[in-house]
Motif scaffolding. Structure first.
Motif, short mmCIF file in Angstrom:
data_model
loop_
_atom_site.label_atom_id
_atom_site.label_comp_id
_atom_site.label_asym_id
_atom_site.label_seq_id
_atom_site.Cartn_x
_atom_site.Cartn_y
_atom_site.Cartn_z
N VAL A 62 0.88 -1.15 -0.07
CA VAL A 62 0.08 0.01 -0.03
C VAL A 62 1.04 1.43 -0.14
N ALA A 63 1.90 1.18 0.76
CA ALA A 63 2.74 2.35 0.74
C ALA A 63 3.39 2.50 -0.80
N LYS A 64 3.81 1.59 -1.32
CA LYS A 64 4.22 1.73 -2.63
C LYS A 64 3.35 2.25 -3.53
N ARG A 65 2.12 1.84 -3.44
CA ARG A 65 0.73 2.36 -4.28
C ARG A 65 0.62 3.84 -3.85
N ILE A 66 0.47 3.99 -2.84
CA ILE A 66 0.44 5.61 -2.32
C ILE A 66 1.60 6.45 -2.81
N TYR A 67 2.76 5.99 -2.87
CA TYR A 67 3.98 6.53 -3.39
C TYR A 67 3.72 6.88 -4.95
N ALA A 68 3.28 6.03 -5.62
CA ALA A 68 3.05 5.94 -6.96
C ALA A 68 2.27 6.90 -7.50
N GLU A 69 0.93 6.75 -6.77
CA GLU A 69 -0.17 7.52 -7.05
C GLU A 69 -0.12 9.09 -6.62
N PHE A 70 0.59 9.46 -5.53
CA PHE A 70 0.43 10.51 -5.14
C PHE A 70 2.02 11.60 -4.69
N VAL A 71 2.91 10.76 -4.52
CA VAL A 71 3.92 11.22 -3.95
C VAL A 71 5.27 11.32 -5.00
N GLU A 72 5.45 10.63 -5.70
CA GLU A 72 6.49 10.52 -6.67
C GLU A 72 6.45 11.81 -7.73
#
Length: 133
Positions: A62-72
């Motif tokens: 989930v952390a990777k998904r949040i990162y890919a969708e919102f952070v990077e």
């Protein structure tokens, strides 16, 4: 969409009251969509859900998904955070803990509270709901 009068009035008291209510979240998201800034709320809500995860493997996914969708940088729904916070999250991704997104979440909350939320209270969307009461 009619909401109970107490809820609609409470939404005007604080951003917390608004975010505690499922209907409030939806109305606020609709408003933010008109301003092309719903990614702030969606990130905040995703971070709240993320904190409830107890499984380490699920937390990582989930952390990777949040990162890919919102952070990077260039994420489809990139949130407006500083590069230090973005870098900190990036470093934490290999071993993400429950607080992985806390700093970014605080920044986004502040942005919503000081910027989007006051505009929401003046918006036709919110005013129309108040008048229906």
């Amino acid at each position: 969409m009619l909401a109970p009068v107490d809820d609609v009035v409470a939404w005007g008291e604080s951003l917390d009251h608004l975010l505690e209510c499922k209907t409030g979240q939806l109305v606020f998201e609709n408003f933010l969509r008109t301003e092309y800034s719903e990614e702030n709320l969606l990130f905040w809500l995703a971070s709240e859900d993320y904190k409830k995860i107890t499984s380490e493997s699920e937390m990582k996914a989930v952390a990777k998904r949040i990162y890919a969708e919102f952070v990077e940088v260039d994420a489809p729904r990139q949130i407006n955070i500083d590069c230090v916070t973005r870098g900190e999250i990036s470093k934490n991704l290999s071993q993400p803990g429950p607080n992985c997104f806390d700093r970014a979440q605080r920044l986004i909350y502040g942005l919503m509270e000081n910027d989007c939320y006051p505009r929401f209270l003046k918006s036709d969307i919110y005013q129309a709901l108040l008048e229906q009461q």
